[in-house]
Motif scaffolding. Structure first.
Motif, PDB file in Angstrom:
ATOM      1  N   ILE A  90       4.228   1.475  -1.119  1.00  0.00           N
ATOM      2  CA  ILE A  90       4.641   1.754  -2.357  1.00  0.00           C
ATOM      3  C   ILE A  90       3.689   2.231  -3.435  1.00  0.00           C
ATOM      4  CG2 ILE A  90       5.578   0.353  -4.232  1.00  0.00           C
ATOM      5  CD1 ILE A  90       6.780  -1.563  -2.668  1.00  0.00           C
ATOM      6  N   ALA A  91       2.245   1.758  -3.303  1.00  0.00           N
ATOM      7  CA  ALA A  91       1.407   2.342  -4.222  1.00  0.00           C
ATOM      8  C   ALA A  91       1.047   3.786  -3.918  1.00  0.00           C
ATOM      9  CB  ALA A  91       0.090   1.529  -4.073  1.00  0.00           C
ATOM     10  N   GLN A  92       0.897   4.090  -2.519  1.00  0.00           N
ATOM     11  CA  GLN A  92       0.753   5.498  -2.050  1.00  0.00           C
ATOM     12  C   GLN A  92       1.684   6.419  -2.636  1.00  0.00           C
ATOM     13  OE1 GLN A  92      -2.425   6.380  -1.574  1.00  0.00           O
ATOM     14  NE2 GLN A  92      -2.112   8.501  -1.089  1.00  0.00           N
ATOM     15  N   GLN A  95       3.204   6.348  -5.316  1.00  0.00           N
ATOM     16  CA  GLN A  95       3.095   6.785  -6.630  1.00  0.00           C
ATOM     17  C   GLN A  95       2.163   8.001  -6.675  1.00  0.00           C
ATOM     18  OE1 GLN A  95       5.455   5.125  -8.674  1.00  0.00           O
ATOM     19  NE2 GLN A  95       5.548   3.944  -6.697  1.00  0.00           N
ATOM     20  N   HIS A  96       1.054   7.919  -5.872  1.00  0.00           N
ATOM     21  CA  HIS A  96       0.094   9.085  -6.033  1.00  0.00           C
ATOM     22  C   HIS A  96       0.422  10.211  -5.207  1.00  0.00           C
ATOM     23  CE1 HIS A  96      -2.312   6.052  -7.824  1.00  0.00           C
ATOM     24  NE2 HIS A  96      -3.226   5.787  -6.612  1.00  0.00           N
ATOM     25  N   LEU A 135       2.529  -7.064  -6.765  1.00  0.00           N
ATOM     26  CA  LEU A 135       1.586  -6.004  -7.149  1.00  0.00           C
ATOM     27  C   LEU A 135       0.766  -6.476  -7.940  1.00  0.00           C
ATOM     28  CD1 LEU A 135       4.452  -3.224  -7.706  1.00  0.00           C
ATOM     29  CD2 LEU A 135       2.687  -3.222  -5.925  1.00  0.00           C
ATOM     30  N   PHE A 181       8.541   7.818   2.796  1.00  0.00           N
ATOM     31  CA  PHE A 181       8.656   6.316   2.555  1.00  0.00           C
ATOM     32  C   PHE A 181      10.194   5.906   2.195  1.00  0.00           C
ATOM     33  CE2 PHE A 181       9.142   2.643  -0.721  1.00  0.00           C
ATOM     34  CZ  PHE A 181       8.704   1.570   0.235  1.00  0.00           C
ATOM     35  N   ALA A 210       0.975  -1.194  -0.045  1.00  0.00           N
ATOM     36  CA  ALA A 210      -0.084   0.002   0.055  1.00  0.00           C
ATOM     37  C   ALA A 210       0.891   1.149   0.022  1.00  0.00           C
ATOM     38  CB  ALA A 210      -0.978  -0.102   1.367  1.00  0.00           C
ATOM     39  N   PHE A 228      12.482   2.885   3.053  1.00  0.00           N
ATOM     40  CA  PHE A 228      13.407   2.215   1.831  1.00  0.00           C
ATOM     41  C   PHE A 228      14.633   2.415   1.927  1.00  0.00           C
ATOM     42  CE2 PHE A 228      14.388   2.061  -2.561  1.00  0.00           C
ATOM     43  CZ  PHE A 228      14.042   0.558  -2.887  1.00  0.00           C
TER      44      PHE A 228
END
Lengths: 199, 199, 199, 199
Positions: free
Chosen positions: B116-118, B120-121, B176, B129, B114, B134
């Motif tokens: 990693i996804a967020q 991107q947004h 993913l 992150f 989630a 990371f």
DNA sequence: GATTAAGCGAGACGGTACGTCAGGTCTTGTG
DNA sequence: CACAAGACCTGACGTACCGTCTCGCTTAATC
């Protein structure tokens, strides 16, 4: 290949769909995503930017994800077609380099990353992403790998699907973590994973 | 290890931070993410579920992402520690298998996906992150690889960073896209990428 | 007499209702109705004009009708109170003249007309209008008539309720059809309907 | 009696107005009003119910109010004609009783109430209501009263117009407030207002 | 009979408002 | 002073109708 979100309705009478509005929405969504990010990509903002009524968007797309999928499908078919002819090591390398460039440099690449991301947040997106983009494309990629193996061009130790993940995964991962994708990463992956070891 | 989002405030008088509330928020966030998905993970829902006032959340965390980061950091240190001792092929393989299991089976793995996804947004999420999760982890992984090379245990053709992407990328990519991660994928990656080719 | 739409909630903690906002909404609704008509009286317009969030309106009032009822109740108690003391012919005449002036000249009169109108369009409005305004007021008016009869001040041939309709109906009807209400209309009604005929 | 909203256009060629569509719209509007109330009386709903295109409605009626006026005019001419011959006390009483029945029992009465209501909300409705329905009818009523006075049949103390309001107002008022209209209300009004007092 | 202009069902379109939800800030009293 | 409670402004959600518009078919008067 229209890449329209739904089967083209064919009413016997009445106005036909306004192509200009369709394109305006697609471009507005694309532009907003690139300029302001997924967070700013609301239906209202798209409508505003496209100069289109909200209802016109809801009439043709069930969600903003489908809008992005429309643009992604159209763009990725244009920019990174999966080689159709029997592949060579060279052509696979070319395909992956193109893919890396698409992800890091092309605005349309942002759309793909955003959709992968959104698929984590929302099961419907995941389903649609697989049905409309990832599934078909992965199918073509599998075919490509399989044909290369048949032709004796390369001999991966993994099945076609896992091989594609092994090749594409690192590229996507670097894109997701905001790193650049060095050319030798692609080259080494192709060499290490597609050519058989002599030992 | 407090893993709190900010430096522990030390008020001269008045109540100290309510540890029970802190844990309730963390768990509520975690549970909601797993049970109902990121879409349902709103501050209001977390507050409701945790039995805590919204303001209590805003007082201690700048965003829901930081809440998730708190849980992720705590969990990933427990579940998938980066091997500290000089690594062997075997221990790297073990680490990656553990990572794969974490991503696909552990609820905490959903948190990582989630985030990693967020990322991107939302640029702020990306920054946080990297800074809190990371970056440090990748640092440890790099060290691990470097130590293995120094010890002559393996000899990747790529730099430590790209090597880690080549190993981890396929795993993350399959997670993913909702695929399972076959054991031989991990094994083959380790073998193909970490051991030198004889040719 | 608070004339609030619902029973005053008494939370143990948390902010209390913002009185300024309540008044702003009431006045905005009133002003909009008078200036632009009922058609322009949307919740959004009220919120805009009052400088208040839409949600603040929905939190306290279930519909715009209840807002109007709040203002009407407050205003009509101030401007046209039903005489409490035993009435005379004279005081009834005064009351009806006041009522006629209220309907034709007072901005608040427009609110009453609008609510009578809206009650024709919407059963919920009708119910609320009766429960909160018309029922109680008619009750007081009935009492007034009954007391006048008891005191021998007048002797209508109809029951108290029908008598009130016979007196008020013509006034309301002229207001509804946009006519002025001549003084002698009121006077004649009182005389013809309240005093007994000698024949 | 066409009762059409506009003068009959005389095209040189092409189809004439579709009478079936006209009636379908009129009936659909009527039915919807009675069954679901004015709130549900939207152009779209009328078109749907009538099986007619929206444009067909907009072509012939400027607003839904005009549709209702068309039905009201036709119906009220049939159901409650103003007596044309020199009136008697009895015939006036009969007319008012018919009017009361029309308002409370006849579905078409709902149309009149709805239009009176809508006239409060919208000036255009008010204007049209007066021009097409209320003005002419009130004219006939005035004539009736005047003729009765001339004939010495009755001797109201108010002018013909105010007299009509005094007679009709209470009836309308009770209908507007959802009350029944007792027979003696009408009778008493006629007696009290139309016959001269001996004192 | 062919032409042609209108009526018509269908429905897309740019709009406005609906009533709801969550965001993030704030205020108020309690412990 | 932290906390539960919750009011507040903001802005997006997805829906319903508005009134206008185009499309292709049908229908009649005029040529």
């Amino acid at each position: 290949m229209p890449a329209t979100s739904s089967q083209p309705r064919r009413p016997r009478s009445g106005s036909r769909r306004d192509e200009a509005a369709r394109l305006a929405v697609l471009h507005a969504a694309d532009d907003l995503l690139v300029e302001r990010g997924f967070g700013a990509l609301t239906i209202e903002a798209i409508a505003r930017r496209a100069g289109v009524a909200k209802q016109t968007i809801y009439r043709w797309w069930p969600s903003k994800v489908e809008i992005l999928l429309d643009t992604l499908i159209e763009d990725s078919e244009k920019r990174i077609p999966v080689p159709a002819e029997p592949p060579t090591l060279e052509s696979v390398r070319g395909y992956l380099r193109g893919f890396a460039r698409f992800l890091t440099r092309d605005p349309a690449g942002k759309v793909l990353l955003a959709l992968i991301a959104q698929a984590q947040h929302d099961p419907d997106t995941a389903k649609s992403f697989h049905a409309r983009y990832f599934g078909p494309r992965r199918g073509h990629e599998r075919d490509m790998i399989a044909r290369g193996i048949d032709a004796g061009e390369f001999a991966p130790r993994l099945g076609p699907d896992a091989t594609m993940d092994a090749l594409v995964g690192p590229i996507v991962h670097r894109a997701l973590t905001g790193s650049s994708i060095p050319r030798d990463l692609v080259d080494t992956l192709v060499e290490d994973l597609l050519t058989p070891r002599s030992d």
